[in-house]
Design an enzyme around this catalytic site. Structure first.
Site, short mmCIF file in Angstrom:
data_model
loop_
_atom_site.label_atom_id
_atom_site.label_comp_id
_atom_site.label_asym_id
_atom_site.label_seq_id
_atom_site.Cartn_x
_atom_site.Cartn_y
_atom_site.Cartn_z
N HIS A 90 1.09 -1.22 0.08
CA HIS A 90 0.06 -0.11 -0.08
C HIS A 90 0.60 1.37 -0.13
O HIS A 90 2.05 1.14 0.58
CB HIS A 90 -1.00 0.06 1.34
CG HIS A 90 -0.15 -0.29 2.58
ND1 HIS A 90 0.42 0.80 3.01
CD2 HIS A 90 0.09 -1.08 3.38
CE1 HIS A 90 0.97 0.76 4.18
NE2 HIS A 90 0.86 -0.61 4.36
N GLY A 91 0.24 2.45 -0.27
CA GLY A 91 1.16 3.51 -0.28
C GLY A 91 0.85 4.15 1.13
O GLY A 91 0.55 3.52 2.05
#
Ligand SMILES: *[C@@H]1O[C@H](CO)[C@@H](O)[C@H](O)[C@H]1NC(C)=O
Length: 351
Positions: A90-91
């Protein structure tokens, strides 16, 4: 998140190679790109581990976030990409509620400290530093994290133009864990791809993008939560991390506890390793999320940062990595799935 589409596929999980690269390259980032108006804030950045900003690992992201950075010969020569399978984390995200509560506890300590006196500039600055994290944020993806994902999608599409052709768009398949930051990362990734096909247009909702929406599959993407042996031997086993506990109360940490207590002008027994670690994370979160230099960064020097980086490495070593063989073996189902897809693609190509 796992991308499989254009006969390819995307999952989100741990990427140890990327973390290592972060440690190796972030000092380069600091020397080469200072003064570009980017808050390349901290001498502590090389010790942020998994909380390192992507642009501190790859300084080219600041110059052109979409440009591909792979040797073109690799792709133009004898190799023909047949399928892309990407396992993607994920970012950039908010701290978790647990971390936010500890930070609030620290902030509370600062409010109660004896006022007047020797005037530690850092303690005063910290007492006035707004606590802008709230419980609802609980590890969610931030706007910067959506941007991380959109730009990653654009780079991959530029890197593999044949795989990401318009005809292949409908064959793209994304698999994600149920964690909201991963679901949101998948959506942002698709929005980035959509921008690749429709430059200049604002991306629609994921359901209107003309490809399959990301599918949630925790058995695949959170394999560790579904591995009984891992859960009993490690996750729910209080003594599995005993080396971590020992380090938290060892001499290296004690030295930092004493030093930080003096800086903050609070009693040393009101602090512990977990609170110190959250203070250190806050330096990295403020930088990654807000792009600001937090006064929490001024509490630590590089030697402290090395100790705190080690503490986090040690925890991941025993909990997710080499410490126990079941840690890595629990990922076999995911890797089996990936290899099955690759084998199938090769077989189809040969036919
Ligand atoms: C918990 O971890 C310790 C240390 O690795 C190990 O000796 C023990 O067998 C584990 N307990 C269980 C129930 O697996």
């Amino acid at each position: 998140m796992m991308l499989s589409g254009a006969r390819s596929r995307l999952p989100a999980s741990v990427a140890p190679a990327a973390v290592l690269a972060a440690a190796l390259l972030s000092s380069f980032a600091r020397c080469s790109l200072q003064g570009r108006g980017d808050p390349v804030a901290s001498v502590l950045s090389p010790y942020f581990g998994t909380k390192t900003r992507y642009e501190d690992v790859n300084p080219w992201l600041l110059v052109d976030p979409v440009a591909q950075q792979r040797d073109p010969e690799l792709l133009a020569g004898t190799c023909t990409p047949v399928q892309l399978v990407a396992l993607i984390r994920h970012g950039t995200r908010y701290p978790t509620t647990k971390q936010i509560r500890k930070l609030r506890q620290l902030q509370g300590l600062l409010q109660t400290r004896g006022s007047g006196d020797r005037g530690s500039g850092v303690a005063a600055a910290l007492a006035e530093w707004p606590l802008w994290y709230d419980d609802w944020m609980d590890g969610q993806l931030v706007e910067k994290g959506r941007q991380d994902m959109r730009q990653l999608a654009l780079r991959l599409a530029a890197l593999f133009p044949d795989l990401f052709s318009r005809e292949n768009y409908g064959r793209l398949q994304l698999i994600t864990s149920s964690k909201h930051r991963c679901v949101d990362s998948s959506a942002a990734f698709l929005q980035g791809l959509w921008q690749h096909y429709h430059p200049g247009l604002p991306p629609p909702d994921v359901s209107d993008m003309g490809c399959d929406p990301p599918r949630i599959n925790d058995k695949l993407m959170r394999f560790f939560d579904h591995c009984e042996k891992f859960l009993t031997d490690v996750e729910r086993n209080d003594s599995a991390l005993y080396h971590v506990e020992a380090f938290k109360t060892g001499p290296e940490m004690q030295k930092i506890l004493n030093k930080v207590a003096a800086t903050l002008q609070v009693p040393v027994n009101s602090l512990n390793a977990d609170l110190i670690q959250v203070a250190f994370f806050t330096c990295s979160f403020d930088l990654a999320i807000k792009g600001v230099h937090s006064p929490w960064c001024d509490v630590f020097d590089v030697d402290d940062a090395k100790v705190l980086e080690y503490l986090n490495d040690l925890k991941q070593y025993w909990k997710r990595s080499y410490g126990y063989s079941i840690n890595s073996r629990s990922s076999c189902t995911l890797f089996q799935e990936i290899f099955l897809h690759l084998d199938k693609a090769v077989e189809q190509k040969q036919r």
